[in-house]
Enzyme design. Structure first.
Site, PDB file in Angstrom:
ATOM      1  CD1 TRP A 157      -9.916 -23.124  32.220  1.00 51.65           C
ATOM      2  CD2 TRP A 157     -11.510 -22.792  30.674  1.00 51.65           C
ATOM      3  NE1 TRP A 157      -9.296 -22.848  31.021  1.00 51.65           N
ATOM      4  CE2 TRP A 157     -10.249 -22.637  30.046  1.00 51.65           C
ATOM      5  CE3 TRP A 157     -12.659 -22.633  29.903  1.00 51.65           C
ATOM      6  CZ2 TRP A 157     -10.109 -22.337  28.696  1.00 51.65           C
ATOM      7  CZ3 TRP A 157     -12.528 -22.336  28.554  1.00 51.65           C
ATOM      8  CH2 TRP A 157     -11.263 -22.191  27.970  1.00 51.65           C
ATOM      9  CG  ASN A 158     -12.795 -27.228  28.258  1.00 54.33           C
ATOM     10  OD1 ASN A 158     -12.733 -27.932  29.260  1.00 54.33           O
ATOM     11  ND2 ASN A 158     -12.341 -27.623  27.089  1.00 54.33           N
ATOM     12  NE  ARG A 166     -14.537 -36.993  29.676  1.00 56.52           N
ATOM     13  CZ  ARG A 166     -13.990 -36.487  28.570  1.00 56.52           C
ATOM     14  NH1 ARG A 166     -14.702 -36.395  27.466  1.00 56.52           N
ATOM     15  NH2 ARG A 166     -12.757 -36.073  28.548  1.00 56.52           N
ATOM     16  CB  ALA A 183     -10.823 -25.044  36.238  1.00 55.37           C
ATOM     17  N   GLY A 235      -6.925 -31.549  30.937  1.00 55.68           N
ATOM     18  CA  GLY A 235      -6.421 -30.180  30.829  1.00 55.68           C
ATOM     19  C   GLY A 235      -5.337 -30.112  29.773  1.00 55.68           C
ATOM     20  CB  SER A 236      -2.870 -27.519  29.048  1.00 54.59           C
ATOM     21  OG  SER A 236      -2.263 -27.434  30.315  1.00 54.59           O
ATOM     22  CD  GLU A 257      -9.356 -38.493  28.315  1.00 59.19           C
ATOM     23  OE1 GLU A 257      -9.262 -37.985  27.177  1.00 59.19           O
ATOM     24  OE2 GLU A 257      -9.650 -39.680  28.501  1.00 59.19           O
ATOM     25  CG  LEU A 258      -2.960 -34.734  28.403  1.00 54.66           C
ATOM     26  CD1 LEU A 258      -1.484 -35.077  28.295  1.00 54.66           C
ATOM     27  CD2 LEU A 258      -3.255 -34.057  29.735  1.00 54.66           C
ATOM     28  NE  ARG A 285     -19.834 -30.480  22.499  1.00 54.96           N
ATOM     29  CZ  ARG A 285     -19.175 -31.504  23.033  1.00 54.96           C
ATOM     30  NH1 ARG A 285     -18.117 -31.995  22.424  1.00 54.96           N
ATOM     31  NH2 ARG A 285     -19.606 -32.055  24.139  1.00 54.96           N
ATOM     32  CB  CYS A 291      -9.870 -31.284  24.195  1.00 50.17           C
ATOM     33  SG  CYS A 291     -11.283 -32.266  24.684  1.00 50.17           S
ATOM     34  CD  GLU A 388      -5.803 -27.609  22.811  1.00 51.06           C
ATOM     35  OE1 GLU A 388      -5.075 -27.334  23.765  1.00 51.06           O
ATOM     36  OE2 GLU A 388      -6.883 -28.211  22.923  1.00 51.06           O
ATOM     37  CD  GLU A 465     -11.979 -38.955  31.552  1.00 46.99           C
ATOM     38  OE1 GLU A 465     -12.373 -37.972  30.897  1.00 46.99           O
ATOM     39  OE2 GLU A 465     -11.586 -38.877  32.726  1.00 46.99           O
TER      40      GLU A 465
HETATM   41  P1  NAP Z   1      -4.963 -26.308  32.348  1.00 49.62           P
HETATM   42  O1  NAP Z   1      -4.389 -24.966  32.482  1.00 49.62           O
HETATM   43  O2  NAP Z   1      -4.053 -27.455  32.139  1.00 49.62           O
HETATM   44  O3  NAP Z   1      -5.830 -26.518  33.660  1.00 49.62           O
HETATM   45  C1  NAP Z   1      -6.583 -27.683  33.886  1.00 49.62           C
HETATM   46  C2  NAP Z   1      -6.629 -27.957  35.368  1.00 49.62           C
HETATM   47  O4  NAP Z   1      -5.316 -28.197  35.820  1.00 49.62           O
HETATM   48  C3  NAP Z   1      -7.173 -26.811  36.210  1.00 49.62           C
HETATM   49  O5  NAP Z   1      -7.919 -27.355  37.270  1.00 49.62           O
HETATM   50  C4  NAP Z   1      -5.900 -26.163  36.722  1.00 49.62           C
HETATM   51  O6  NAP Z   1      -6.077 -25.495  37.929  1.00 49.62           O
HETATM   52  C5  NAP Z   1      -5.057 -27.381  36.937  1.00 49.62           C
HETATM   53  N1  NAP Z   1      -3.622 -27.150  37.037  1.00 49.62           N
HETATM   54  C6  NAP Z   1      -2.849 -26.209  36.448  1.00 49.62           C
HETATM   55  N2  NAP Z   1      -1.557 -26.373  36.831  1.00 49.62           N
HETATM   56  C7  NAP Z   1      -1.518 -27.429  37.682  1.00 49.62           C
HETATM   57  C8  NAP Z   1      -0.506 -28.099  38.415  1.00 49.62           C
HETATM   58  N3  NAP Z   1       0.774 -27.724  38.369  1.00 49.62           N
HETATM   59  N4  NAP Z   1      -0.855 -29.145  39.189  1.00 49.62           N
HETATM   60  C9  NAP Z   1      -2.127 -29.546  39.259  1.00 49.62           C
HETATM   61  N5  NAP Z   1      -3.135 -28.961  38.589  1.00 49.62           N
HETATM   62  C10 NAP Z   1      -2.833 -27.924  37.802  1.00 49.62           C
HETATM   63  O7  NAP Z   1      -6.017 -26.426  31.187  1.00 49.62           O
HETATM   64  P2  NAP Z   1      -7.244 -25.477  30.911  1.00 49.62           P
HETATM   65  O8  NAP Z   1      -6.786 -24.248  30.238  1.00 49.62           O
HETATM   66  O9  NAP Z   1      -8.093 -25.339  32.126  1.00 49.62           O
HETATM   67  O10 NAP Z   1      -8.098 -26.394  29.913  1.00 49.62           O
HETATM   68  C11 NAP Z   1      -7.907 -26.355  28.583  1.00 49.62           C
HETATM   69  C12 NAP Z   1      -7.067 -27.544  28.136  1.00 49.62           C
HETATM   70  O11 NAP Z   1      -7.709 -28.747  28.513  1.00 49.62           O
HETATM   71  C13 NAP Z   1      -6.923 -27.595  26.644  1.00 49.62           C
HETATM   72  O12 NAP Z   1      -5.614 -27.965  26.308  1.00 49.62           O
HETATM   73  C14 NAP Z   1      -7.906 -28.697  26.254  1.00 49.62           C
HETATM   74  O13 NAP Z   1      -7.612 -29.307  25.036  1.00 49.62           O
HETATM   75  C15 NAP Z   1      -7.777 -29.619  27.405  1.00 49.62           C
HETATM   76  N6  NAP Z   1      -8.952 -30.488  27.502  1.00 49.62           N
HETATM   77  C16 NAP Z   1      -8.803 -31.812  27.186  1.00 49.62           C
HETATM   78  C17 NAP Z   1      -9.907 -32.656  27.226  1.00 49.62           C
HETATM   79  C18 NAP Z   1      -9.770 -34.099  26.882  1.00 49.62           C
HETATM   80  O14 NAP Z   1     -10.669 -34.862  27.229  1.00 49.62           O
HETATM   81  N7  NAP Z   1      -8.700 -34.535  26.240  1.00 49.62           N
HETATM   82  C19 NAP Z   1     -11.155 -32.145  27.602  1.00 49.62           C
HETATM   83  C20 NAP Z   1     -11.267 -30.795  27.906  1.00 49.62           C
HETATM   84  C21 NAP Z   1     -10.151 -29.983  27.859  1.00 49.62           C
HETATM   85  P3  NAP Z   1      -6.277 -23.891  37.962  1.00 49.62           P
HETATM   86  O15 NAP Z   1      -7.575 -23.647  37.342  1.00 49.62           O
HETATM   87  O16 NAP Z   1      -6.254 -23.572  39.416  1.00 49.62           O
HETATM   88  O17 NAP Z   1      -5.119 -23.307  37.201  1.00 49.62           O
END
Ligand code: NAP
Length: 485
Positions: A157-158, A166, A183, A235-236, A257-258, A285, A291, A388, A465
Site C-alpha cells: 500500500w505504501n 516497476r 494491496a 511487501g513485508s 522486494e522486502l 519520504r 522500505c 522497521e 527492479e
Molecule cells: P504486506 O503486509 O506484506 O503486504 C504486501 C502485499 O502482500 C499486499 O498486497 C497484501 O495484501 C499481500 N499479502 C499479505 N499476505 C499475503 C499472502 N499470504 N499471500 C499473498 N499476498 C499477501 O506489506 P505492507 O504492509 O503492505 O507493506 C509494507 C512492507 O513492504 C514493508 O515491510 C516495506 O519495507 C515493504 N516494501 C518493500 C519495498 C522494496 O522494494 N523492497 C518497497 C515497498 C515496501 P493485503 O493488502 O490484502 O493484505
C-alpha cells in the site's frame, strides 16, 4: 478532478481478459480514507475463482503477446507513460486519498512511477541474446531471450503506483502476461493504472487486476498452478517468506522486494547541514512508510548533539494534516495499527533511556496521525533499531569510529538501503564495499531511480527492479548449440 473521477463505476471492478466486471460472488471491499477513517468508495472483492479466471486470461494471452513485436510493446508503454503524465494531478489526488501521503509527495511518485513505463518502453527493443565461437572453435553458441511467461504481481500500500509500474513495465516490455493483486487498502491507483494501459492499447489478457480480501487463499491457489511461471512481490519479509515457500512445488521464478532497516551514517567529517537535508528526505519520504526509510541514525558522537538539534528543529516545524490540504507536510499513517506500532516503539525507546528531542506522541483523532519525532541517545539494541518503524520517527544512536559504525550498520537481518554522509573519498569507497546492503546512498537521502537496479540482500530479498537489470527478471535464456558450419 479529485482523483476518484479517474475511475468510472465499472472500473471499481475486476479487470480480467480486457473487460471490467463484478466479482463472481458480487462482494465489495471498502476503501478507507486514513485521514479520518471514513469510507471513500468500494471496489470488487474478488474470489479465488476470479483469481483463477484472471490467470486463465493471462495464460491465453501469453503466446500472442510473446510474439508481438518489441516496438509495439514498447509503444504501448510509451503511450501509457504519456497518459499517466497528462493525468499526474488526478493520479496524485487519488493516491493521496487512499493512502494518506501529501498530494505534492504523491505527484513525485507519479513522476517516478511513470518513468518505469518510459524506461522499459525504451528497453523493449534492446532485448538480445549473443553469438560466439566456442573456445575450442568447433561449434558456435547462440543464446535467445524469451519471456518467462505468466506472472503474479503482489504490491504493497505504501507506493500504490510505483510498486506496480516497476513490475508491469518490464513485464510488458519482455512479453510477459500478468495477474496483479494490489494491496487491499489501496486498490484504486492500480485500477486507474489498468484503465490507462487499456486506453494505451494493451491487448486484453496481458494485464489482469484482481482486488481481493482473500489474500492468502489467492496466492496459494495461483502458486499451486503450474501455468504460473513467476512471482514478483513487494511487501513485508514475513509475507515474502510465505510466497517463497509456496513457490517450491512449481519452482516459480521469484523477485522479492522486502522490508528494510536502513542505517543513516553521519561521520565526524560530514557536512552536518547537508546530512540534515538528506535525513529529512530519507526519513520523511512517505511519512517514513518506505522500505528505503532511514530507520537508524548512527552518528559520530562528536556531531550527534548538533545533528539532533538541527534535525529536531526541522522535524518539529513540519505541519501534520490531511494530505490533500494546502501547507501540509506530513499526512496520516495507513491505519490505527501503524500508529500503535510506532507509539509502542517510541515508548519503549524512551523507557530504555532515549531522550525526546521533538514529537513523541500521536495527536488526538480522528485519523491515523503521528507527530514527527526525533530521539537521541537511543540504545543501539533498542527494539526501534531492530524493526522497521514505518513512521516519522528518527532514532539517533552514536558511534566512536568507522569500524564501530560499519559493525552497527550491518548488525541487522535486513540489507536494502543504506546512507552515508562523509567528505572523505577513501572512506566512501571502504563503506560502499563493507556495507551489506543492496543500495548505498553517498551524501544523498534519495536513492530511488528508475534507471538504477533497486533491491536488497539478506532478509530484504533478492532480484532487482529498474535499470538494465530489471528486465532480466522477466526473461529466460535458451542456449542453442550450432556446428561451426
Ligand atoms: P504486506 O503486509 O506484506 O503486504 C504486501 C502485499 O502482500 C499486499 O498486497 C497484501 O495484501 C499481500 N499479502 C499479505 N499476505 C499475503 C499472502 N499470504 N499471500 C499473498 N499476498 C499477501 O506489506 P505492507 O504492509 O503492505 O507493506 C509494507 C512492507 O513492504 C514493508 O515491510 C516495506 O519495507 C515493504 N516494501 C518493500 C519495498 C522494496 O522494494 N523492497 C518497497 C515497498 C515496501 P493485503 O493488502 O490484502 O493484505
Amino acid at each position: 478532478m479529485n482523483g476518484l473521477d479517474l475511475l468510472g463505476p465499472e472500473q471499481r471492478g475486476l479487470f480480467i481478459g480486457g473487460s471490467w466486471r463484478e466479482a463472481e460472488a458480487g462482494k465489495r471491499l471498502d476503501v478507507v480514507d486514513p485521514a479520518d477513517g471514513s469510507v471513500l468508495t468500494d471496489v470488487a472483492d474478488g474470489s479465488v475463482a476470479d483469481a483463477v479466471e484472471a490467470l486463465d486470461a493471462a495464460v491465453a494471452a501469453q503466446a500472442s503477446w510473446a510474439t508481438t513485436p518489441p516496438r509495439e510493446r514498447g509503444e504501448i508503454l510509451r503511450r501509457a507513460f504519456e497518459l499517466v503524465t497528462e493525468r499526474a494531478d488526478a493520479f496524485a489526488h487519488l493516491m493521496s486519498l487512499e493512502m494518506g501521503k501529501t498530494v505534492a509527495e504523491a505527484r513525485g511518485e507519479v513522476t517516478y512511477g511513470a518513468e518505469f513505463f518510459r524506461w522499459y518502453a525504451e528497453e523493449a527493443v534492446r532485448i538480445h541474446g549473443r553469438w560466439m565461437q566456442a573456445p575450442g572453435g568447433g561449434s558456435r553458441l547462440l543464446t535467445i531471450k524469451k519471456p518467462v511467461g505468466p506472472c503474479l504481481f503482489i504490491t504493497p500500500w505504501n507506493f500504490p503506483l510505483a510498486m506496480g509500474t516497476r513490475k508491469i513495465g518490464p513485464a510488458i516490455a519482455a512479453g510477459c502476461t500478468m495477474v496483479v493483486k494490489p494491496a487491499s487498502q489501496t486498490p484504486l491507483t492500480m485500477l486507474a493504472l489498468a484503465a490507462v494501459l487499456e486506453e494505451a492499447g494493451l491487448p486484453g489478457g496481458v494485464l489482469n487486476v484482481v482486488t481481493t480480501s482473500h489474500t492468502g487463499e489467492f496466492s496459494e491457489t495461483l502458486q499451486a498452478d503450474d501455468r504460473l511461471r513467476k512471482v514478483s512481490f513487494t511487501g513485508s519479509t514475513g509475507v515474502g517468506k510465505v510466497l517463497v515457500r509456496q513457490s517450491a512445488d512449481q519452482l516459480q521464478r521469484l523477485s522479492m522486494e522486502l522490508g528494510g532497516n536502513a542505517p543513516f551514517l553521519v561521520f565526524e567529517d560530514a557536512d552536518v547541514d547537508a546530512a540534515v537535508d538528506g535525513a529529512m528526505i530519507a526519513k520523511m519520504r512517505n511519512m517514513g512508510e518506505a522500505c528505503t526509510a532511514a530507520n537508524r541514525f548512527l552518528v559520530h558522537s562528536s556531531v550527534a548533539q548538533e545533528f539532533a538539534d538541527k534535525l529536531g528543529k526541522r522535524m518539529g516545524g513540519l505541519t501534520v494534516g490531511r494530505g490533500q490540504d494546502d501547507g501540509v507536510d506530513v499526512g496520516p499513517l495507513i491505519d490505527e495499527r501503524a500508529v500503535e506500532t510506532v507509539s509502542q516503539l517510541v515508548t519503549d525507546a524512551v523507557h530504555d533511556g532515549a531522550r525526546v528531542v521533538c514529537g513523541g506522541q500521536a495527536p488526538d483523532g480522528p485519523g491515523y496521525f503521528y507527530a514527527p519525532t526525533v530521539l537521541l541517545d537511543v540504545p543501539v539494541d533498542a527494539e526501534i533499531n531492530v524493526q522497521e518503524i514505518f513512521g516519522p520517527v528518527a532514532p539517533i544512536s552514536t558511534f566512536e569510529d568507522e569500524a564501530d559504525a560499519i559493525r552497527m550498520a550491518n548488525d541487522t537481518e535486513y540489507g536494502l538501503a543504506s546512507y552515508v554522509y562523509t567528505r572523505d573519498l577513501s572512506r566512501t569507497i571502504r563503506l560502499a564495499e563493507a556495507l551489506e546492503f543492496g543500495m548505498v546512498g553517498v551524501n544523498t537521502g534519495l536513492i530511488s531511480n528508475p534507471a538504477a537496479p533497486f533491491g536488497g540482500v539478506k532478509s530484504s530479498g533478492f532480484g532487482r527492479e529498474g535499470g538494465f537489470e530489471g528486465i532480466e527478471e522477466y526473461l529466460e535464456t535458451t542456449y542453442v548449440a550450432l556446428p561451426a558450419g
